[in-house]
Design a protein around this motif. Structure first.
Motif, PDB file in Angstrom:
ATOM      1  N   ASP A   1       0.820  -1.207   0.000  1.00  0.00           N
ATOM      2  CA  ASP A   1       0.000   0.000   0.000  1.00  0.00           C
ATOM      3  C   ASP A   1       0.859   1.264   0.000  1.00  0.00           C
ATOM      4  N   ASN A   2       1.997   1.248   0.745  1.00  0.00           N
ATOM      5  CA  ASN A   2       2.875   2.424   0.793  1.00  0.00           C
ATOM      6  C   ASN A   2       4.022   2.348  -0.216  1.00  0.00           C
ATOM      7  N   GLN A   3       4.040   1.281  -1.014  1.00  0.00           N
ATOM      8  CA  GLN A   3       5.047   1.114  -2.063  1.00  0.00           C
ATOM      9  C   GLN A   3       6.471   1.254  -1.498  1.00  0.00           C
TER      10      GLN A   3
ATOM     11  N   HIS B   1      31.109  -0.600   2.219  1.00  0.00           N
ATOM     12  CA  HIS B   1      29.667  -0.407   2.331  1.00  0.00           C
ATOM     13  C   HIS B   1      28.959  -1.731   2.051  1.00  0.00           C
ATOM     14  N   TYR B   2      27.639  -1.706   2.211  1.00  0.00           N
ATOM     15  CA  TYR B   2      26.797  -2.820   1.811  1.00  0.00           C
ATOM     16  C   TYR B   2      26.087  -2.444   0.508  1.00  0.00           C
ATOM     17  N   VAL B   3      25.900  -3.431  -0.362  1.00  0.00           N
ATOM     18  CA  VAL B   3      25.132  -3.254  -1.594  1.00  0.00           C
ATOM     19  C   VAL B   3      23.819  -4.004  -1.423  1.00  0.00           C
ATOM     20  N   VAL B   4      22.703  -3.279  -1.529  1.00  0.00           N
ATOM     21  CA  VAL B   4      21.368  -3.859  -1.391  1.00  0.00           C
ATOM     22  C   VAL B   4      20.730  -3.872  -2.768  1.00  0.00           C
ATOM     23  N   ASN B   5      20.417  -5.079  -3.264  1.00  0.00           N
ATOM     24  CA  ASN B   5      19.799  -5.230  -4.576  1.00  0.00           C
ATOM     25  C   ASN B   5      18.387  -5.754  -4.388  1.00  0.00           C
ATOM     26  N   VAL B   6      17.421  -5.020  -4.929  1.00  0.00           N
ATOM     27  CA  VAL B   6      16.009  -5.368  -4.769  1.00  0.00           C
ATOM     28  C   VAL B   6      15.476  -5.852  -6.105  1.00  0.00           C
ATOM     29  N   GLY B   7      15.331  -7.159  -6.233  1.00  0.00           N
ATOM     30  CA  GLY B   7      14.702  -7.737  -7.409  1.00  0.00           C
ATOM     31  C   GLY B   7      15.427  -7.515  -8.717  1.00  0.00           C
ATOM     32  N   GLY B   8      16.670  -6.990  -8.666  1.00  0.00           N
ATOM     33  CA  GLY B   8      17.389  -6.711  -9.896  1.00  0.00           C
ATOM     34  C   GLY B   8      16.990  -5.414 -10.560  1.00  0.00           C
TER      35      GLY B   8
ATOM     36  N   PRO C   1      33.329  -7.553  -3.549  1.00  0.00           N
ATOM     37  CA  PRO C   1      32.096  -7.956  -2.862  1.00  0.00           C
ATOM     38  C   PRO C   1      32.279  -9.296  -2.171  1.00  0.00           C
ATOM     39  N   GLY C   2      31.651  -9.446  -1.011  1.00  0.00           N
ATOM     40  CA  GLY C   2      31.709 -10.694  -0.284  1.00  0.00           C
ATOM     41  C   GLY C   2      30.595 -11.631  -0.698  1.00  0.00           C
ATOM     42  N   ALA C   3      30.333 -12.632   0.149  1.00  0.00           N
ATOM     43  CA  ALA C   3      29.269 -13.594  -0.135  1.00  0.00           C
ATOM     44  C   ALA C   3      27.912 -12.911   0.050  1.00  0.00           C
ATOM     45  N   PRO C   4      26.955 -13.187  -0.840  1.00  0.00           N
ATOM     46  CA  PRO C   4      25.649 -12.523  -0.724  1.00  0.00           C
ATOM     47  C   PRO C   4      24.718 -13.266   0.224  1.00  0.00           C
ATOM     48  N   ALA C   5      23.827 -12.524   0.859  1.00  0.00           N
ATOM     49  CA  ALA C   5      22.699 -13.086   1.593  1.00  0.00           C
ATOM     50  C   ALA C   5      21.439 -12.726   0.821  1.00  0.00           C
ATOM     51  N   SER C   6      20.517 -13.689   0.678  1.00  0.00           N
ATOM     52  CA  SER C   6      19.327 -13.462  -0.142  1.00  0.00           C
ATOM     53  C   SER C   6      18.081 -13.886   0.616  1.00  0.00           C
ATOM     54  N   VAL C   7      16.970 -13.216   0.317  1.00  0.00           N
ATOM     55  CA  VAL C   7      15.670 -13.569   0.870  1.00  0.00           C
ATOM     56  C   VAL C   7      14.615 -13.172  -0.154  1.00  0.00           C
ATOM     57  N   GLN C   8      13.512 -13.918  -0.192  1.00  0.00           N
ATOM     58  CA  GLN C   8      12.437 -13.619  -1.137  1.00  0.00           C
ATOM     59  C   GLN C   8      11.267 -13.006  -0.396  1.00  0.00           C
ATOM     60  N   THR C   9      10.739 -11.921  -0.960  1.00  0.00           N
ATOM     61  CA  THR C   9       9.581 -11.267  -0.350  1.00  0.00           C
ATOM     62  C   THR C   9       8.308 -12.032  -0.712  1.00  0.00           C
ATOM     63  N   GLU C  10       7.247 -11.750   0.027  1.00  0.00           N
ATOM     64  CA  GLU C  10       5.940 -12.315  -0.289  1.00  0.00           C
ATOM     65  C   GLU C  10       5.204 -11.383  -1.244  1.00  0.00           C
ATOM     66  N   GLY C  11       4.514 -11.978  -2.212  1.00  0.00           N
ATOM     67  CA  GLY C  11       3.715 -11.177  -3.127  1.00  0.00           C
ATOM     68  C   GLY C  11       2.399 -10.752  -2.485  1.00  0.00           C
ATOM     69  N   ARG C  12       1.764  -9.771  -3.086  1.00  0.00           N
ATOM     70  CA  ARG C  12       0.460  -9.335  -2.570  1.00  0.00           C
ATOM     71  C   ARG C  12      -0.538 -10.489  -2.693  1.00  0.00           C
ATOM     72  N   PRO C  13      -1.269 -10.800  -1.612  1.00  0.00           N
ATOM     73  CA  PRO C  13      -2.252 -11.894  -1.705  1.00  0.00           C
ATOM     74  C   PRO C  13      -3.344 -11.529  -2.696  1.00  0.00           C
ATOM     75  N   PRO C  14      -3.856 -12.520  -3.409  1.00  0.00           N
ATOM     76  CA  PRO C  14      -4.896 -12.210  -4.405  1.00  0.00           C
ATOM     77  C   PRO C  14      -6.141 -11.640  -3.739  1.00  0.00           C
TER      78      PRO C  14
ATOM     79  N   VAL D   1       8.484   1.508  -4.756  1.00  0.00           N
ATOM     80  CA  VAL D   1       8.537   0.168  -5.332  1.00  0.00           C
ATOM     81  C   VAL D   1       7.100  -0.311  -5.558  1.00  0.00           C
ATOM     82  N   GLN D   2       6.665  -0.369  -6.802  1.00  0.00           N
ATOM     83  CA  GLN D   2       5.297  -0.760  -7.145  1.00  0.00           C
ATOM     84  C   GLN D   2       5.311  -2.162  -7.747  1.00  0.00           C
ATOM     85  N   VAL D   3       5.611  -3.131  -6.923  1.00  0.00           N
ATOM     86  CA  VAL D   3       5.683  -4.521  -7.367  1.00  0.00           C
ATOM     87  C   VAL D   3       4.813  -5.348  -6.427  1.00  0.00           C
ATOM     88  N   ASP D   4       3.804  -6.023  -6.991  1.00  0.00           N
ATOM     89  CA  ASP D   4       2.902  -6.832  -6.182  1.00  0.00           C
ATOM     90  C   ASP D   4       3.322  -8.289  -6.118  1.00  0.00           C
ATOM     91  N   THR D   5       4.230  -8.710  -7.016  1.00  0.00           N
ATOM     92  CA  THR D   5       4.658 -10.107  -7.027  1.00  0.00           C
ATOM     93  C   THR D   5       5.871 -10.294  -6.115  1.00  0.00           C
TER      94      THR D   5
END
Length: 705
Positions: free
Chosen positions: A523-525, A544-551, A590-603, A567-571
């Protein structure tokens, strides 16, 4: 100059040029003992200028004070190669290789590959020399070890102050960078005006920035540029500055004109009109400024008030080059290195021809039979002319036969002595180790029994045929110099010292950040990312840290969280966080990356309409005992949308009743409408949206409870 600009007047005296002279005793010791590195503890400074002569395949040293060529080393190279000197070594820099030679031994020590094919701009200063590849944005400090620094974009012409700090303008990026003596990473912390062009100069050992867009001059302060001072001229973006001042004036070459801008008063600039030409420079001795017309091979010098001297340069192929030596003299040489013109501090000229061929070499190269210039001594005595004697009268006596035992006397035996010094001692650092290598030593008539390798805190002995050894258990980060001496039956010979080396642990990049979470607020993007410091930050310095959001979005932060808005991504998408550190060469890794997947907007739930029997009423059907309102709830419709409720009954297919209302912010609306009184009748409600879609409610039997 008022304000911050007043700092110029604080120091007008120039620092003297100091040369360290190695006494002749060192040369005698080297000759007697065979020591390979007699001046390893002394900075071997040679005031003057090195020039490369491609015909001689040699580098030659010109003493600007005497106008003499006083040293020569055979070095392979090509026409146009440049020569720059550090404390102990000189470097012949070409497009495909850099050749290092020792200034004391005058022998090639090693070769390396340049960091760029671009022609380097060289700066000789304390801690250097530096090679600056301006278009590629690279700075190389040559030496042992060589350090390559990336500046992430083009840089302008650098300048250096006497403490060894190198200054580099990045006008496109709006930054001024500095590399302090011994630093491995540039610091780019002084902002420059965005979108402005300009260049640097050093005035009384303080850096100034000349802004050619606003035509102002600024001192460089710790926190930025000082207050601007009007140049008193309209400078083009192509204007070129001398890197040092001329009696407190900044020399600016702009097309065919030199402007000498006063930094300490409001006096008008001195303007010098030049003949039409193609000019190299300007370069300053501190008292005069010089330019070279490449069209006519003419050297022009001007003092602080614009008085002129000129000199025709000797003919030589290629464009002449003009540089300033560490002795504050200027040196002009051609591409082939056949002539050098020395410009003294006061502007006086001295021609120095670089002679070629074997018959007229003024300085013997290293490796010739002659170890140095001949030493004058008394002339040899001439023998008296032979006296004329009368032949003796004939004699009948037999001539005396020589005694062969007397003529074949055995020469006295030379006794054995301690061995000579090993040649070419070198050391290479490892992880808590160092590998020391050397050449064979002369046994001096007594077979070698081994070599002794010594360093602060220890020693070891090898066999006589061994030429290298790896020393373990050294302290990483500590600098070591190793001395190797040969041993024979007589004793221990003189030692030869290696280059200093510092063992280091192998570079280790950072491990992955821990506890990574990412929440997508649809809702707040906004995407909010949090993580913890890696368990092992590695062996480099944190950047520094590099934060990559969805590419599709990337940010750098130094903290342990980041919030990305818009960020207007519902998936669902993947968020990656990486810690970046610097390796020993100063490059970011760059060092080793840490990754996590967000949840998409529920239908979204489908729209629904629920009908129930509402409160009793006497309106419209009060005469009937089961008269009541229809209570209707509409859910999951578009928020803030006008919808139409229409009631139907199976008892009378022609009957219907409608009402319109607007859904709230959650897409919900409810009504109590359509009074109805028909026990046992089946009724229902349909909801119609503005786009024509219709949703039917449940059907109920009226009056059934």
């Amino acid at each position: 100059m008022s304000g911050k600009g007043g700092r110029f007047a604080s120091w007008r005296t120039r620092l003297p040029v100091v040369a360290v002279v190695v006494a002749c005793v060192a040369a005698v010791v080297a000759a007697v003992t065979g020591a390979a590195n007699p001046v390893s503890a002394v900075q071997f400074l040679m005031p003057g200028h090195w020039v490369y002569n491609s015909a001689l395949q040699s580098v030659l040293h010109v003493d600007g004070a005497t106008g003499n060529v006083d040293a020569r080393a055979r070095v392979p190279g090509s026409p146009g190669d440049q020569v720059f000197q550090g404390d102990m070594s000189g470097y012949v820099v070409g497009s495909s290789r850099i050749t290092e030679f020792g200034k004391s031994g005058l022998e090639v020590e090693k070769t390396s590959t340049p960091a760029s094919k671009e022609r380097a701009y060289g700066v000789e200063t304390r801690g250097g020399p530096y090679l600056v590849y301006r278009e590629g944005g690279k700075v190389v400090r040559v030496g042992d070890p060589s350090v390559v620094m990336e500046l992430e974009g083009p840089v302008g012409t650098p300048v250096a102050t006497r403490d060894g700090t190198l200054w580099l303008p990045r006008t496109e990026a709006g930054l001024l960078c500095q590399v302090r003596s011994g630093a491995r990473v540039p610091a780019c912390q002084v902002p420059l005006p965005k979108g402005h062009n300009g260049a640097l100069a050093v005035v009384h050992d303080e850096v100034v920035f000349v802004d050619t867009t606003s035509d102002t001059l600024h001192t460089v302060e710790k926190d930025g540029l000082g207050e601007g001072r009007d140049l008193g001229m309209d400078a083009s973006d192509d204007a070129v500055l001398a890197d040092t001042d001329v009696d407190g004036r900044v020399a600016i070459l702009d097309a065919n004109r030199i402007h000498l801008v006063d930094t300490e008063s409001d006096r008008e600039p001195v303007r010098v009109d030049l003949p039409d030409g193609d000019y190299a420079g300007p370069v300053s001795t501190g008292e005069v400024v010089a330019v070279v017309d490449r069209k006519t091979d003419t050297l022009f010098t001007y003092d602080g008030v614009g008085d002129l001297q000129r000199k025709e340069l000797p003919a030589e192929s290629g464009d002449p080059r003009i540089t300033r030596g560490e002795d504050d003299r200027l040196y002009v040489d051609g591409e082939e290195g056949e002539h050098v013109v020395v410009v003294d501090q006061d502007g006086e000229f001295t021609d120095v021809p670089i002679k070629g061929g074997d018959d007229d070499e003024t300085v013997p190269p290293r490796g010739d039979d002659t170890d140095g210039p001949p030493v004058a001594g008394p002339p040899p005595e001439r023998p008296d002319p032979p006296r004329t004697q009368q032949p003796p009268p004939p004699s009948n006596e037999q001539p005396e036969r020589p005694d062969p035992r007397r003529e074949q006397q055995t020469p006295p035996r030379v006794p054995p002595t301690a061995p000579g010094a090993p040649a070419g001692v070198s050391a290479t650092p490892g992880n808590a180790t160092a590998t020391v290598s050397w050449g064979a030593a002369a046994d001096n008539r007594s077979p070698l029994t081994g070599y002794r390798v010594m360093w602060p805190g220890g020693s070891t002995t090898t066999g006589p045929g061994q030429r290298s050894v790896t020393i373990p258990n050294l302290a990483n980060g500590t600098t070591y110099v190793f001395t190797v001496a040969a041993v024979n039956g007589v004793g221990v010979g003189p030692g030869s010292s290696s280059n200093p080396v510092t063992p280091v642990a192998p570079f280790r990049a950072a491990t992955a950040p821990v506890g990574l979470t990412a929440v997508n607020d649809f809702d707040n993007q906004t995407v909010t990312v949090n993580w913890g410091r890696p368990a092992d930050m590695g062996s480099g310095g944190f950047v520094h840290y590099v934060v990559n959001v969805g590419g599709f979005r990337q940010v750098t932060v130094t903290g342990l969280s980041a919030a990305l808005t818009g960020v207007q991504v519902d998936t669902a998408f993947t968020v990656t966080v990486t810690a970046v550190t610097t390796n020993p060469a100063g490059a970011q890794v760059p060092g080793a990356p840490a990754s996590v997947q967000t949840e998409g907007r529920p239908p979204a739930a489908d729209p629904s309409v629920v009908l129930s029997e509402g409160a009793p009423t006497e309106e419209y059907c009060g005469e009937l005992p089961d008269c009541a309102w229809m209570h209707v709830e509409a859910s999951n419709f578009p928020p803030g949308t006008m919808i139409r409720f229409t009631a139907y009954s199976t008892h009378d297919p022609e009957w219907s009743n409608s009402h319109e209302t607007t859904t709230d912010e959650n897409g919900f609306a409810d009504i109590d409408r359509f009074a109805y009184g028909g026990t046992g009748h089946t009724v229902w409600v349909e909801v119609t949206t503005p786009d024509g879609n219709t949703y039917e409610s449940n059907r109920i039997e009226w009056g059934a409870g």
